[in-house]
Design a protein around this motif. Structure first.
Motif, PDB file in Angstrom:
ATOM      1  N   SER A 252       9.925 -46.422  80.701  1.00  0.00           N
ATOM      2  CA  SER A 252       8.770 -45.240  81.220  1.00  0.00           C
ATOM      3  C   SER A 252      10.068 -43.698  79.868  1.00  0.00           C
ATOM      4  N   LEU A 253      11.134 -44.065  80.343  1.00  0.00           N
ATOM      5  CA  LEU A 253      12.092 -43.015  79.735  1.00  0.00           C
ATOM      6  C   LEU A 253      11.612 -42.910  78.007  1.00  0.00           C
ATOM      7  N   LEU A 254      11.832 -44.342  77.863  1.00  0.00           N
ATOM      8  CA  LEU A 254      11.529 -43.937  76.256  1.00  0.00           C
ATOM      9  C   LEU A 254       9.950 -43.637  76.112  1.00  0.00           C
ATOM     10  N   LYS A 255       9.172 -43.161  76.893  1.00  0.00           N
ATOM     11  CA  LYS A 255       7.849 -42.701  76.437  1.00  0.00           C
ATOM     12  C   LYS A 255       7.837 -41.497  77.004  1.00  0.00           C
ATOM     13  N   GLN A 256       9.061 -41.129  77.544  1.00  0.00           N
ATOM     14  CA  GLN A 256       9.031 -40.002  78.005  1.00  0.00           C
ATOM     15  C   GLN A 256       9.648 -38.878  76.950  1.00  0.00           C
ATOM     16  N   TYR A 257      10.092 -39.599  75.942  1.00  0.00           N
ATOM     17  CA  TYR A 257      11.075 -38.867  74.957  1.00  0.00           C
ATOM     18  C   TYR A 257      10.203 -39.120  73.924  1.00  0.00           C
ATOM     19  N   SER A 258       9.579 -39.435  74.156  1.00  0.00           N
ATOM     20  CA  SER A 258       8.557 -40.391  72.461  1.00  0.00           C
ATOM     21  C   SER A 258       9.529 -40.638  71.782  1.00  0.00           C
ATOM     22  N   LEU A 259       9.953 -41.831  72.464  1.00  0.00           N
ATOM     23  CA  LEU A 259      11.462 -42.631  71.220  1.00  0.00           C
ATOM     24  C   LEU A 259      10.974 -43.551  71.785  1.00  0.00           C
ATOM     25  N   ASN A 260       9.442 -44.515  72.144  1.00  0.00           N
ATOM     26  CA  ASN A 260       8.972 -45.536  72.131  1.00  0.00           C
ATOM     27  C   ASN A 260       7.983 -46.426  70.969  1.00  0.00           C
ATOM     28  N   ASN A 261       7.720 -47.096  70.507  1.00  0.00           N
ATOM     29  CA  ASN A 261       7.572 -48.549  69.532  1.00  0.00           C
ATOM     30  C   ASN A 261       8.184 -48.018  68.490  1.00  0.00           C
ATOM     31  N   LEU A 262       9.139 -48.812  69.114  1.00  0.00           N
ATOM     32  CA  LEU A 262      10.434 -49.535  68.435  1.00  0.00           C
ATOM     33  C   LEU A 262       9.886 -50.515  67.110  1.00  0.00           C
ATOM     34  N   GLU A 263       8.324 -50.725  67.724  1.00  0.00           N
ATOM     35  CA  GLU A 263       8.414 -52.290  66.867  1.00  0.00           C
ATOM     36  C   GLU A 263       7.910 -51.964  65.675  1.00  0.00           C
ATOM     37  N   ILE A 264       7.308 -50.982  65.310  1.00  0.00           N
ATOM     38  CA  ILE A 264       6.311 -50.711  64.304  1.00  0.00           C
ATOM     39  C   ILE A 264       7.699 -50.483  62.860  1.00  0.00           C
ATOM     40  N   GLU A 265       7.504 -50.768  61.290  1.00  0.00           N
ATOM     41  CA  GLU A 265       8.479 -50.359  60.779  1.00  0.00           C
ATOM     42  C   GLU A 265       8.988 -49.285  60.463  1.00  0.00           C
ATOM     43  N   THR A 266       7.822 -48.363  60.642  1.00  0.00           N
ATOM     44  CA  THR A 266       8.641 -47.307  60.712  1.00  0.00           C
ATOM     45  C   THR A 266       9.023 -46.375  61.557  1.00  0.00           C
ATOM     46  N   SER A 267       9.413 -47.309  62.800  1.00  0.00           N
ATOM     47  CA  SER A 267       9.665 -46.218  63.905  1.00  0.00           C
ATOM     48  C   SER A 267      11.416 -45.811  63.569  1.00  0.00           C
ATOM     49  N   TRP A 268      11.858 -44.455  64.799  1.00  0.00           N
ATOM     50  CA  TRP A 268      13.091 -44.080  64.417  1.00  0.00           C
ATOM     51  C   TRP A 268      13.890 -45.015  64.438  1.00  0.00           C
ATOM     52  N   LEU A 269      14.196 -46.112  65.289  1.00  0.00           N
ATOM     53  CA  LEU A 269      14.651 -46.778  65.426  1.00  0.00           C
ATOM     54  C   LEU A 269      15.390 -48.363  63.926  1.00  0.00           C
ATOM     55  N   HIS A 270      14.151 -48.326  63.575  1.00  0.00           N
ATOM     56  CA  HIS A 270      14.553 -48.928  61.840  1.00  0.00           C
ATOM     57  C   HIS A 270      14.739 -48.037  60.597  1.00  0.00           C
ATOM     58  N   GLY A 271      15.086 -47.060  60.930  1.00  0.00           N
ATOM     59  CA  GLY A 271      15.488 -45.966  59.950  1.00  0.00           C
ATOM     60  C   GLY A 271      16.794 -45.630  61.156  1.00  0.00           C
ATOM     61  N   ILE A 272      17.826 -45.859  62.260  1.00  0.00           N
ATOM     62  CA  ILE A 272      18.978 -45.544  62.377  1.00  0.00           C
ATOM     63  C   ILE A 272      19.713 -46.787  61.722  1.00  0.00           C
ATOM     64  N   PHE A 273      19.150 -47.611  61.486  1.00  0.00           N
ATOM     65  CA  PHE A 273      20.135 -48.865  60.920  1.00  0.00           C
ATOM     66  C   PHE A 273      20.229 -49.654  58.937  1.00  0.00           C
ATOM     67  N   ARG A 274      18.971 -48.300  58.836  1.00  0.00           N
ATOM     68  CA  ARG A 274      18.797 -48.090  56.720  1.00  0.00           C
ATOM     69  C   ARG A 274      19.591 -47.446  56.863  1.00  0.00           C
ATOM     70  N   LYS A 275      19.833 -47.032  55.423  1.00  0.00           N
ATOM     71  CA  LYS A 275      20.059 -45.883  54.480  1.00  0.00           C
ATOM     72  C   LYS A 275      19.822 -44.605  55.438  1.00  0.00           C
ATOM     73  N   HIS A 276      21.013 -43.589  56.203  1.00  0.00           N
ATOM     74  CA  HIS A 276      20.867 -42.503  56.491  1.00  0.00           C
ATOM     75  C   HIS A 276      20.590 -41.737  55.276  1.00  0.00           C
ATOM     76  N   ARG A 277      19.406 -41.414  55.677  1.00  0.00           N
ATOM     77  CA  ARG A 277      18.938 -39.796  54.552  1.00  0.00           C
ATOM     78  C   ARG A 277      18.496 -38.856  55.557  1.00  0.00           C
ATOM     79  N   LYS A 278      18.680 -38.553  56.752  1.00  0.00           N
ATOM     80  CA  LYS A 278      18.859 -37.661  57.725  1.00  0.00           C
ATOM     81  C   LYS A 278      19.296 -37.704  59.104  1.00  0.00           C
TER      82      LYS A 278
END
Length: 515
Positions: A252-278
């Motif tokens: 509920s908290l992740l959804k509240q801040y639009s930080l859910n859908n963690l499993e998809i490859e393009t999610s923010w969680l995948h991005g934060i563990f990759r090479k940071h470009r932003k």
């Protein structure tokens, strides 16, 4: 400005300017901008305002500088540590003068996933304490943060009636009983309190150099390794990372801040563990760090760890051409094989499709040679003149234009028939515009029938004068101009001469028709 108020602890600069308006009894927003900024174009920005150098001039020398105001009385500290150092310095420069909206783009707020705040928020108990201690209310910066929903000491924050992004962009509004109506506060959850404490800690960190994107990337790789979230020696095991996030934070908290859908490859969680470009938001960093670290942590300690990551030394030009990790026999063999594939396929695109693995190997290990070789084997475009019969196309287009001209030759109400307008009638505008030198008949037509400003003005006057003859009316000079939607200032010299001659002819024609 005399008696400009000094900001209270954690007060927004927006609030300080609004209080100065109340103290001085100013009712006009423009008058306030004149007195405080000497500039009527300043926008009343809540979170990260600009023109701070003009604010500092209202205080004694040395009391405040731009950096102190930015770090103590704006929301800039929430973003400063997560953007590169050169951008952080640029943002401070923008806050000193003006940015025209660039600062919100530079810090990543405009592209943030976090839902925006719609109304300025407040804590009624804190407002009562402010009134008892200072004799007036003010907007605290802790209340206006995306992702923070509660007061540190009391309950959930309440919405005021004043919009965060109002339509009146130049008006500073202070908190008052009419826009901050008290209501029952909902008790905060443990996660809400935790986020509020961490955000408050981040806000009060001193001004310091920002880590680089590379240091943040290395930190998260090390964090994944220390947390047992690697697959092999260097690949991130995202399933384990997602499990850790979900075990610590409710959906509920992740959804509240639009930080859910963690499993998809393009999610923010995948991005934060990759090479940071932003850059990523403070809440995204907080959610990951809290889930991955077992012990208690602070942003101060985390920043020490991030800055301890040594950036990799960039290779020099000499080092780039060395292939110590590659067998020279393999390198030369792959080069010869790629040249052979290019000759057989007669094209780079088809060669890549035939041997994708070879292309990928050369791209990763011998890119400079690959680019040079490919450039030499490009298939050039077909020479000009052999693909299109421009003479035939010239005739087709000019016939179309002639037919169009016959259809509208007596129409006095069309827009100005400029060369561009005629090109648009062909449905091949870009072709005609870019290849006019290859279309001599079309160019001749445009030169003959393309109206300039004088031609268009004369056609409009002619329309009015013909109507006056049909109606047997003798129109005054100003009436003719008004009906033709012209003025003395806009008429060209050619048009004026035409109108002078036409008026005398029209008067004679009207007289003759009347008789």
């Amino acid at each position: 400005m005399l008696n400009f108020p000094i900001p209270y602890p954690d007060e927004l600069i927006y609030s300080t300017v609004a209080r100065s308006k109340v103290r001085a009894g100013i009712t006009s927003p423009k008058k306030l901008l004149d007195d405080v900024f000497a500039d009527r174009k300043v926008v009343a920005t809540v979170d990260i305002p600009c023109h701070l150098s003009k604010i500092t001039k209202h205080y004694p020398t040395g009391l405040y500088d731009v950096s102190a105001l930015a770090y103590k009385h704006t929301l800039f500290p929430l973003y400063a540590l997560f953007i590169p150092e050169n951008r952080r310095q640029k943002c401070i420069d923008w806050m000193s003068e003006h940015s025209q909206g660039a600062i919100h783009l530079a810090i990543g707020k405009n592209a943030s996933r976090l839902p925006p705040i719609k109304f300025l928020r407040f804590c009624p108990i804190c407002l009562d304490q402010q009134l008892a201690k200072y004799g007036e209310w003010y907007w605290s910066r802790l209340w206006q943060i995306q992702g923070l929903t509660c007061c540190l000491l009391h309950g959930r924050l309440l919405n005021s009636s004043h919009q965060y992004r109002p339509t009146s962009r130049h008006e500073f509004i202070a908190p008052a009983p009419h826009n901050c109506k008290a209501n029952t506060q909902i008790p905060p959850s443990a996660d809400d309190i935790f986020i509020a404490k961490k955000v408050n800690e981040l806000l009060h960190l001193p001004s310091q150099t920002s880590p680089s994107y590379e240091q943040w990337s290395d930190f998260y790789k090390k964090l994944a390794a220390d947390s047992g979230c690697l697959r092999g020696s260097k690949h991130i095991h995202y399933d384990k990372v997602v499990d850790k996030i979900k075990n610590r934070w409710p959906d509920s908290l992740l959804k509240q801040y639009s930080l859910n859908n963690l499993e998809i490859e393009t999610s923010w969680l995948h991005g934060i563990f990759r090479k940071h470009r932003k850059s990523f938001s403070y809440l995204e960093h907080m959610i990951v760090i809290e889930a991955m670290l077992i012990n208690d942590w602070s942003f101060k300690e985390v920043l020490k760890l991030v800055k301890a990551q040594k950036p990799k030394k960039l290779k020099t030009e000499d080092e780039k051409v060395l292939f110590d990790h590659i067998d020279s026999v393999t390198l030369l063999s792959n080069r010869e094989l790629w040249i052979q594939v290019l000759k057989e396929q007669k094209g780079i695109k088809s060669a890549r499709a035939v041997n994708q693995s070879l292309y990928a190997w050369l791209y990763r290990n011998d890119k400079a040679w690959l680019m040079i070789t490919n450039k030499k084997n490009h298939n050039y475009h077909i020479p000009e003149g052999t693909k299109i019969d421009w003479n035939k196309r010239d005739i087709e287009i000019v016939r179309l234009l002639i037919e169009k001209n016959k259809a509208i030759i007596w129409d006095m109400y069309t827009p100005r028939r400029s060369k561009k307008w005629w090109m648009q009638q062909t449905n091949s505008f870009s072709i005609v515009e870019k290849n006019l030198d290859k279309l001599p008949l079309v160019a001749a037509f445009l030169g003959r029938y393309g109206e300039d400003v004088s031609d268009y003005q004369i056609r409009r006057l002619t329309r009015v004068l013909i109507d006056s003859i049909h109606k047997k009316e003798s129109l005054s000079h100003w009436v003719v101009l008004r009906q033709a939607k012209l003025s003395e200032q806009r008429m060209t010299s050619v048009t004026k001469r035409f109108l002078k001659l036409a008026n005398s002819i029209t008067d004679k024609a009207v007289t003759k028709v009347s008789l």
